[in-house]
Scaffold this motif. Sequence first.
Motif, PDB file in Angstrom:
ATOM      1  N   LEU A 179      24.560  94.472 -70.299  1.00 22.44           N
ATOM      2  CA  LEU A 179      25.509  93.722 -69.473  1.00 22.44           C
ATOM      3  C   LEU A 179      25.909  92.413 -70.147  1.00 22.44           C
ATOM      4  O   LEU A 179      27.090  92.044 -70.162  1.00 22.44           O
ATOM      5  CB  LEU A 179      24.901  93.442 -68.092  1.00 22.44           C
ATOM      6  N   TYR A 180      24.929  91.703 -70.692  1.00 24.98           N
ATOM      7  CA  TYR A 180      25.235  90.435 -71.351  1.00 24.98           C
ATOM      8  C   TYR A 180      26.190  90.663 -72.527  1.00 24.98           C
ATOM      9  O   TYR A 180      27.156  89.910 -72.713  1.00 24.98           O
ATOM     10  CB  TYR A 180      23.953  89.770 -71.836  1.00 24.98           C
ATOM     11  N   HIS A 181      25.924  91.691 -73.297  1.00 28.55           N
ATOM     12  CA  HIS A 181      26.776  91.972 -74.460  1.00 28.55           C
ATOM     13  C   HIS A 181      28.197  92.340 -74.025  1.00 28.55           C
ATOM     14  O   HIS A 181      29.187  91.842 -74.593  1.00 28.55           O
ATOM     15  CB  HIS A 181      26.180  93.115 -75.278  1.00 28.55           C
ATOM     16  N   VAL A 182      28.321  93.198 -73.021  1.00 26.25           N
ATOM     17  CA  VAL A 182      29.646  93.644 -72.587  1.00 26.25           C
ATOM     18  C   VAL A 182      30.429  92.485 -71.972  1.00 26.25           C
ATOM     19  O   VAL A 182      31.644  92.338 -72.208  1.00 26.25           O
ATOM     20  CB  VAL A 182      29.514  94.806 -71.591  1.00 26.25           C
ATOM     21  N   ILE A 183      29.747  91.638 -71.200  1.00 29.26           N
ATOM     22  CA  ILE A 183      30.436  90.517 -70.549  1.00 29.26           C
ATOM     23  C   ILE A 183      30.899  89.487 -71.573  1.00 29.26           C
ATOM     24  O   ILE A 183      32.022  88.975 -71.503  1.00 29.26           O
ATOM     25  CB  ILE A 183      29.520  89.874 -69.497  1.00 29.26           C
ATOM     26  N   THR A 184      30.030  89.164 -72.525  1.00 28.63           N
ATOM     27  CA  THR A 184      30.385  88.125 -73.498  1.00 28.63           C
ATOM     28  C   THR A 184      31.305  88.636 -74.605  1.00 28.63           C
ATOM     29  O   THR A 184      31.947  87.834 -75.287  1.00 28.63           O
ATOM     30  CB  THR A 184      29.110  87.536 -74.133  1.00 28.63           C
ATOM     31  N   ASP A 185      31.348  89.946 -74.813  1.00 25.41           N
ATOM     32  CA  ASP A 185      32.261  90.539 -75.806  1.00 25.41           C
ATOM     33  C   ASP A 185      33.150  91.586 -75.142  1.00 25.41           C
ATOM     34  O   ASP A 185      33.325  92.695 -75.659  1.00 25.41           O
ATOM     35  CB  ASP A 185      31.464  91.177 -76.949  1.00 25.41           C
ATOM     36  N   TYR A 186      33.708  91.209 -73.995  1.00 22.99           N
ATOM     37  CA  TYR A 186      34.490  92.164 -73.207  1.00 22.99           C
ATOM     38  C   TYR A 186      35.713  92.684 -73.954  1.00 22.99           C
ATOM     39  O   TYR A 186      36.194  93.787 -73.695  1.00 22.99           O
ATOM     40  CB  TYR A 186      34.933  91.497 -71.899  1.00 22.99           C
ATOM     41  N   GLN A 187      36.235  91.886 -74.907  1.00 24.49           N
ATOM     42  CA  GLN A 187      37.428  92.308 -75.627  1.00 24.49           C
ATOM     43  C   GLN A 187      37.191  93.570 -76.454  1.00 24.49           C
ATOM     44  O   GLN A 187      38.126  94.284 -76.803  1.00 24.49           O
ATOM     45  CB  GLN A 187      37.931  91.176 -76.541  1.00 24.49           C
ATOM     46  N   LEU A 188      35.909  93.839 -76.760  1.00 27.43           N
ATOM     47  CA  LEU A 188      35.593  95.040 -77.536  1.00 27.43           C
ATOM     48  C   LEU A 188      35.733  96.318 -76.714  1.00 27.43           C
ATOM     49  O   LEU A 188      35.784  97.415 -77.280  1.00 27.43           O
ATOM     50  CB  LEU A 188      34.164  94.944 -78.088  1.00 27.43           C
TER      51      LEU A 188
END
Length: 353
Positions: free
Chosen positions: A70-79
Amino acid sequence: MELAFIPSPSRGVLHLGPIPLRGYAFCIIIGVFVAVWLGNKRWIARGGRPGTVADIAVWAVPFGLIGGRLYHVITDYQLYFSEGRDWVDAFKIWEGGLGIWGAIAFGAVGAWIGARRRGVPMPAYADAVAPGIALAQAIGRWGNWFNQELYGRATDLPWALEITSTADGRVPGTYHPTFLYESLWCIGVALLVIWADRRFSLGHGRAFALYVAAYCSGRFWIEYMRVDDAHHILGLRLNNWTALFVFLLAVLYMVLSTRMRPGREAVVEPGAESAGGDTGDDPKPDATEKAGATPAGTDAGTGTPAGTGTDGADSVAETEDTEVPGAGGAAGDPDEAQDAGRVKDGAESAEKA
């Protein structure tokens, strides 16, 4: 021309028939096993029961994986949610992308649930597993090596990492192996926590706070070297600010905890032995009992209190039951009657005593 460098794997997955074996997943799994193994040894040494760490890890690990993703997806949502991207990729955890900050935060929630179910104090459990978590991170970082990701700036140092992939905008070349730097740093953090815990008897969550502070200090400069896309605030990457903020929280906790709750927990698990050897419920046996010596006030032969065993009241009872010559009639000898009276009076006095 580079004289030496660290080669990257030609591929990060092997296929065993229809089953894909991914290097990233293997690193995560091995790290979890090491963390549980070391945490269990430390927990038993603190006086806990075998198996408790694994039981709580059943809650902590899934929560940690979800939180890290979740942390990764939220902070790198543009990916995953920008134009031309497929949001389904957000669920492909095997392709990499676990934020340690979310993993620790959500993993702590899962551990708290498991600890409450076992009646275990959460700070004591966190202290026990802290070095193991650091080692799990050290092993898990090699998953980035398999995926050829999270490397640093270009360099021609002998230990440079060779990147051969061109996926997602990668440029082949040699770069700082930040995955290796962080892996080695995490090993150092684990050794530091183990040493400090033995030297200063850290308790009430202070060993875990030391792990957090030490990791954040290393993550700050390692993060500063990375060149992958990231959000920036005032010239620093988002993870730099996160590392700085969490570092300050960990140091503040150690200071306040030392003042409010000095020392270490005597009992870490109900019904289990404490670090000193007692269960926390029953008092320690007396030293004389351990040595097999007879406590004061007892008969050496029977171990019973003096005057209460077969040499005491029982012998008095036998004296009472013994027929005294001449005591039953007036025809006996006066001296014998007098002696019998004395014996009877003594027996009654001993019985009352």
